[in-house]
Design an enzyme around this catalytic site. Structure first.
Site, PDB file in Angstrom:
ATOM      1  N   ALA A 126       0.803  -1.226   0.000  1.00  0.00           N
ATOM      2  CA  ALA A 126       0.000   0.000   0.000  1.00  0.00           C
ATOM      3  C   ALA A 126       0.835   1.275   0.000  1.00  0.00           C
ATOM      4  O   ALA A 126       0.292   2.368   0.032  1.00  0.00           O
ATOM      5  CB  ALA A 126      -0.914  -0.013   1.226  1.00  0.00           C
ATOM      6  N   ASN A 192       2.578  -4.812   7.339  1.00  0.00           N
ATOM      7  CA  ASN A 192       3.057  -4.952   5.958  1.00  0.00           C
ATOM      8  C   ASN A 192       3.680  -3.655   5.465  1.00  0.00           C
ATOM      9  O   ASN A 192       4.710  -3.659   4.805  1.00  0.00           O
ATOM     10  CB  ASN A 192       1.903  -5.364   5.039  1.00  0.00           C
ATOM     11  CG  ASN A 192       1.431  -6.777   5.346  1.00  0.00           C
ATOM     12  OD1 ASN A 192       2.239  -7.685   5.446  1.00  0.00           O
ATOM     13  ND2 ASN A 192       0.134  -6.935   5.521  1.00  0.00           N
ATOM     14  N   HIS A 222      -0.763   7.458   4.254  1.00  0.00           N
ATOM     15  CA  HIS A 222       0.611   6.989   4.511  1.00  0.00           C
ATOM     16  C   HIS A 222       1.583   8.079   4.071  1.00  0.00           C
ATOM     17  O   HIS A 222       1.477   8.569   2.945  1.00  0.00           O
ATOM     18  CB  HIS A 222       0.930   5.734   3.694  1.00  0.00           C
ATOM     19  CG  HIS A 222      -0.064   4.628   3.845  1.00  0.00           C
ATOM     20  ND1 HIS A 222      -0.058   3.770   4.920  1.00  0.00           N
ATOM     21  CD2 HIS A 222      -1.089   4.225   3.061  1.00  0.00           C
ATOM     22  CE1 HIS A 222      -1.035   2.890   4.781  1.00  0.00           C
ATOM     23  NE2 HIS A 222      -1.677   3.146   3.661  1.00  0.00           N
TER      24      HIS A 222
HETATM   25  N1  LIG Z   1       1.588  -6.004   1.469  1.00  0.00           N
HETATM   26  C1  LIG Z   1       0.419  -5.437   1.667  1.00  0.00           C
HETATM   27  O1  LIG Z   1       0.260  -4.218   1.589  1.00  0.00           O
HETATM   28  C2  LIG Z   1      -0.754  -6.304   1.988  1.00  0.00           C
HETATM   29  C3  LIG Z   1      -2.039  -5.848   1.732  1.00  0.00           C
HETATM   30  C4  LIG Z   1      -3.123  -6.679   2.028  1.00  0.00           C
HETATM   31  C5  LIG Z   1      -2.878  -7.925   2.589  1.00  0.00           C
HETATM   32  N2  LIG Z   1      -1.617  -8.320   2.858  1.00  0.00           N
HETATM   33  C6  LIG Z   1      -1.356  -9.603   3.498  1.00  0.00           C
HETATM   34  O2  LIG Z   1      -1.745 -10.627   2.634  1.00  0.00           O
HETATM   35  C7  LIG Z   1      -2.236 -11.734   3.396  1.00  0.00           C
HETATM   36  C8  LIG Z   1      -3.608 -12.123   2.867  1.00  0.00           C
HETATM   37  O3  LIG Z   1      -4.482 -11.017   3.032  1.00  0.00           O
HETATM   38  P1  LIG Z   1      -6.039 -11.205   2.760  1.00  0.00           P
HETATM   39  O4  LIG Z   1      -6.650  -9.867   2.927  1.00  0.00           O
HETATM   40  O5  LIG Z   1      -6.251 -11.977   1.509  1.00  0.00           O
HETATM   41  O6  LIG Z   1      -6.439 -12.126   4.026  1.00  0.00           O
HETATM   42  P2  LIG Z   1      -7.671 -13.106   4.142  1.00  0.00           P
HETATM   43  O7  LIG Z   1      -7.807 -13.412   5.593  1.00  0.00           O
HETATM   44  O8  LIG Z   1      -8.838 -12.594   3.393  1.00  0.00           O
HETATM   45  O9  LIG Z   1      -7.162 -14.442   3.376  1.00  0.00           O
HETATM   46  C9  LIG Z   1      -6.144 -15.269   3.856  1.00  0.00           C
HETATM   47  C10 LIG Z   1      -6.324 -16.644   3.214  1.00  0.00           C
HETATM   48  O10 LIG Z   1      -5.225 -17.480   3.568  1.00  0.00           O
HETATM   49  C11 LIG Z   1      -5.713 -18.704   4.131  1.00  0.00           C
HETATM   50  N3  LIG Z   1      -4.705 -19.187   5.066  1.00  0.00           N
HETATM   51  C12 LIG Z   1      -4.457 -18.759   6.332  1.00  0.00           C
HETATM   52  N4  LIG Z   1      -3.409 -19.427   6.849  1.00  0.00           N
HETATM   53  C13 LIG Z   1      -2.971 -20.276   5.875  1.00  0.00           C
HETATM   54  C14 LIG Z   1      -1.929 -21.226   5.788  1.00  0.00           C
HETATM   55  N5  LIG Z   1      -1.103 -21.441   6.810  1.00  0.00           N
HETATM   56  N6  LIG Z   1      -1.792 -21.910   4.632  1.00  0.00           N
HETATM   57  C15 LIG Z   1      -2.587 -21.689   3.578  1.00  0.00           C
HETATM   58  N7  LIG Z   1      -3.622 -20.816   3.605  1.00  0.00           N
HETATM   59  C16 LIG Z   1      -3.806 -20.116   4.750  1.00  0.00           C
HETATM   60  C17 LIG Z   1      -7.037 -18.311   4.757  1.00  0.00           C
HETATM   61  O11 LIG Z   1      -7.857 -19.456   4.926  1.00  0.00           O
HETATM   62  C18 LIG Z   1      -7.580 -17.381   3.665  1.00  0.00           C
HETATM   63  O12 LIG Z   1      -8.069 -18.128   2.574  1.00  0.00           O
HETATM   64  C19 LIG Z   1      -2.229 -11.268   4.872  1.00  0.00           C
HETATM   65  O13 LIG Z   1      -1.046 -11.715   5.496  1.00  0.00           O
HETATM   66  C20 LIG Z   1      -2.184  -9.768   4.774  1.00  0.00           C
HETATM   67  O14 LIG Z   1      -1.516  -9.191   5.876  1.00  0.00           O
HETATM   68  C21 LIG Z   1      -0.555  -7.559   2.544  1.00  0.00           C
END
Ligand SMILES: NC(=O)c1ccc[n+]([C@@H]2O[C@H](COP(=O)([O-])OP(=O)(O)OC[C@H]3O[C@@H](n4cnc5c(N)ncnc54)[C@H](O)[C@@H]3O)[C@@H](O)[C@H]2O)c1
Length: 269
Positions: A126, A192, A222
């Protein structure tokens, strides 16, 4: 290395992975997410609607021979699944960058990638200005700071909720002032962004982080500032959420898509 643009796999199948899948399909891209690693305990029964191959373990994922794996699952998956994928020679884009604040994890991933002759990249997420930080640090950065401002309600469920009466704040209020290392630990939902800045610049202990609750604001803001031998810079982002998922910033999803696109380009522009 297999380089089939239609053999991209995701780890996890939540908001980020589904938004990527939909966006690549909408844009009629030559790139396609064909599989998701989602162990059965994480499934909710809705996955079949998306017409992708569901895999249950890192071994199954590797046997599917992905050309690229995009981790969209969380810290635990970066610890338990990503090392095996890298060691098998498959490149990985990590979206849960905040996990890289965990002691020793980055070194372990580096070792796995070295053994597998693979590459791991992180999505910028982001925030912006990371290219400037990476370039500028070669000549020396003196100071890198990040200020994240959100409406008070967005800090519910964090340590700020215990220290402040968020509902009655009348002015922009600092709820955290410290290092990126402490911010990543205490404010994991913000981790993140802080990790992306710390890793591109001067690390978790030297990067200063200020988090504020602003009752006059309705969006997440941000601000990244840095100074060093190169000069100084400041960048401010006011991100919109994904239209179909308010908890994720649109730019974060776009940055992951861009990382995938770049992976399959012969020329990176
Ligand atoms: N870099 C960034 O700016 C940024 C932005 C948004 C999200 N993210 C990160 O991306 C990740 C996913 O975000 P999201 O919004 O899709 O979350 P979400 O909770 O909607 O989805 C996560 C998915 O991963 C699955 N999961 C959880 N643990 C798991 C494991 N050990 N093995 C396999 N699958 C698993 C869950 O069941 C779900 O399907 C999070 O860690 C979040 O912090 C990063």
């Amino acid at each position: 290395m297999v380089d089939d643009p239609k053999k991209i796999a995701v780890i996890g199948f939540g908001a980020m992975a589904q938004s990527l899948l939909a966006s690549l399909r909408r844009s009629n891209s030559r790139l396609e997410i064909g599989a998701a690693l989602l162990p059965t305990e994480f499934r909710n029964g809705t996955e079949d609607q998306h017409e992708i191959t569901l895999l249950s373990s890192a071994d199954e994922l590797i046997a599917w021979k992905p050309s690229l794996v995009v981790e969209c699952a969380g810290h635990q998956a970066v610890h338990t699944l990503v090392p095996a994928v890298l060691e098998a020679g498959v490149d990985v884009v990590v979206v849960s960058i905040g996990s890289l604040a965990d002691p020793g994890l980055l070194e372990r991933l580096e070792e796995s990638a070295r053994r597998g002759k693979s590459r791991m990249t992180v999505a910028s997420g982001a925030v912006g200005g990371l290219d400037v930080l990476r370039s500028a640090k070669i000549a020396g950065l003196d100071d890198v700071s990040y200020t994240g401002s959100k409406p008070p309600g967005a800090w519910k469920g964090t340590p700020a909720e215990e220290a402040f009466d968020l509902g009655s704040l009348r002015e922009n209020t600092v709820i955290f002032d410290g290092t990126a290392a402490d911010a990543a630990r205490l404010y994991p939902k913000n981790a993140n962004v802080t990790a992306a800045i710390a890793l591109a610049g001067i690390g978790f202990d030297e990067t200063k982080v200020t988090l504020t609750a602003d009752p006059a604001s309705s969006s997440n803001i941000h601000r990244v500032q840095a100074s060093g031998a190169f000069g100084r810079f400041s960048i401010t982002l006011e991100n919109r959420p994904l239209p179909d998922n308010p908890k994720t910033s649109w730019l974060a999803a776009l940055s992951v898509e861009q990382s995938i696109v770049r992976h399959f380009q012969n020329i990176e522009l």
